[in-house]
Design an enzyme around this catalytic site. Structure first.
Site, PDB file in Angstrom:
ATOM      1  N   ASP A 260      50.995  94.311  25.774  1.00 37.60           N
ATOM      2  CA  ASP A 260      51.027  92.920  26.225  1.00 37.60           C
ATOM      3  C   ASP A 260      52.487  92.490  26.365  1.00 37.60           C
ATOM      4  O   ASP A 260      53.296  92.712  25.446  1.00 37.60           O
ATOM      5  CB  ASP A 260      50.296  92.020  25.221  1.00 37.60           C
ATOM      6  N   ASN A 268      57.519  83.135  33.658  1.00 36.69           N
ATOM      7  CA  ASN A 268      57.041  82.444  34.860  1.00 36.69           C
ATOM      8  C   ASN A 268      57.624  81.040  34.960  1.00 36.69           C
ATOM      9  O   ASN A 268      58.030  80.597  36.045  1.00 36.69           O
ATOM     10  CB  ASN A 268      55.510  82.367  34.853  1.00 36.69           C
ATOM     11  N   GLU A 303      48.982  89.603  31.707  1.00 32.28           N
ATOM     12  CA  GLU A 303      50.073  90.476  31.278  1.00 32.28           C
ATOM     13  C   GLU A 303      49.598  91.549  30.311  1.00 32.28           C
ATOM     14  O   GLU A 303      50.397  92.142  29.580  1.00 32.28           O
ATOM     15  CB  GLU A 303      51.172  89.640  30.611  1.00 32.28           C
TER      16      GLU A 303
END
Length: 398
Positions: A260, A268, A303
């Site tokens: 992860d 982002n 992710e």
């Protein structure tokens, strides 16, 4: 229309129809150039048969040469398209040498030492050799599916047709001195009809193979994550379940690595979603380069990633995860500042007994949670065993 003319036009009509069909198929599948080559092959075949029956103003002998030149090009294109579809291009030199070697011998017996029987034998033996070369290449892939098996059989039958039929009929009805009555002979009639049948069957098999290619491509597309290029959740779970089923009851170890990306939302928010997409793509590249061709790698969503490693115990899987973690941490990642550091956390579990994929993923996820909880950018292992169901039989066994 007399029977001779009908038979003479049968092969060109079939070949032109097949050429048009392959051309239309290629226009919708430009990523499969062998379809365009097949269109060229059948167009040349139609030209060759037309020039066998109709003489051009340039003269009889030059027309016969152009007819057999068309046949030679058609044979090379057809054989090349078939072997190219399976990535087996090493035999193309042999195909070209056989086809044009036969044409050279044909030219000798046409212009230098005219002999119709020898022209028949040289071209048929050359094309028979081409088909047997194709059969030899298809032998390796004949078990890949029904289309490959049928193509292999058709190649063998075509080779026997060129060799055996030619020898037998020349022995019975030959030698042929001139073309007077030749196009009404048993030899020519059987050549026309057998070629029409075999070319049609071959084309139908190739159409089937092309359709199966499309189905496989659509299935692969439905199971592939377009951003990372890895399997999506559905594709990963299907592939993992198949692997677990194959490995069930075997002593070979198998490990699952869950990964992860750390603080992905902040990436982002700070750098934009385009930068986030590049981070995902870069991490997927590191996973692929680290796990090799035998592992099953997928992006489960967002992710989160997963890699199923066959023949790997916890220690080997840990080495893999540490290698990916340190490589990814060192960067750089396109779209991010040079000093930006992006990390990932990993959880690993090794399958025990007949553990299901769901149980294995739960244990790996718990290890991943520990990696996140203890500071991220780390690898944690699951040493616990999967849950077992209590039964009276199990109690008595203890």
């Amino acid at each position: 229309m007399d029977t001779g003319l009908f038979i003479a036009l049968l092969n060109p009509a079939i070949a032109l129809a097949l050429a048009a069909a392959f051309l239309m198929l290629w226009l919708y599948q430009r990523d499969r150039p062998y379809l365009a080559v097949l269109a060229v092959a059948y167009t040349c075949s139609a030209t060759g048969f037309l020039l066998q029956y109709f003489v051009l103003p340039i003269g009889f002998a030059p027309t016969k040469f152009l007819s057999n030149l068309s046949f030679a090009i058609a044979a090379c294109c057809l054989a090349g398209a078939i072997v190219a579809r399976y990535g087996r291009l090493t035999s193309l030199v042999a195909v070209i040498l056989l086809a044009f070697g036969g044409l050279a011998c044909f030219s000798w017996f046409l212009f230098v030492q005219p002999d119709l029987t020898m022209r028949i034998l040289t071209m048929n033996f050359a094309f028979g050799g081409v088909t047997l070369v194709v059969a030899a290449e298809l032998w390796v892939v004949r078990k890949n599916g029904p289309a490959e098996t049928i193509l292999f059989v058709l190649s063998l039958v075509s080779g026997l047709n060129f060799f055996v039929r030619t020898i037998v009929l020349v022995e019975i009805y030959g030698p042929f001195v001139s073309y007077d009555g030749f196009y009404q002979s048993v030899y020519w009639t059987t050549a026309q009809l057998s070629h029409a049948l075999l070319s049609l069957l071959t084309a139908l098999c190739l159409f089937t193979a092309a359709a199966l290619d499309v189905v496989k491509a659509l299935k692969a597309e439905s199971c592939t994550d377009p951003l990372s290029g890895l399997l999506n959740r559905r594709g990963f779970e299907e592939a993992a379940e198949r692997l677990l089923e194959v490995k069930s009851g075997k002593s070979m170890p198998l490990a699952l690595v869950l990964a992860d990306l750390d603080h992905f939302k902040s990436i982002n928010d700070r750098y934009g979603h385009d930068a986030g997409d590049k981070v995902i793509a870069e991490f997927a590249t590191r996973l692929r380069s680290g796990c090799g061709g035998f592992a099953i790698a997928g992006r489960l969503g967002g992710e989160e990633f997963a890699v199923l490693l066959p023949a790997c115990d916890l220690a080997t899987a840990q080495l893999f995860a540490e290698g990916v973690r340190s490589s990814f941490r060192r960067g750089p990642v396109a779209g991010l500042p040079a000093n930006a550091v992006v990390t990932a956390s990993f959880g690993i579990a090794m399958r025990t007994g007949e553990e299901s994929l769901g149980q294995l993923m739960r244990r790996a996820d718990e290890a991943l949670y520990q990696a996140k909880k203890l500071g991220r950018d780390s690898v944690r292992l699951s040493y616990q065993r999967p849950e077992t169901t209590f039964t009276p039989e199990a109690f008595r066994a203890t």
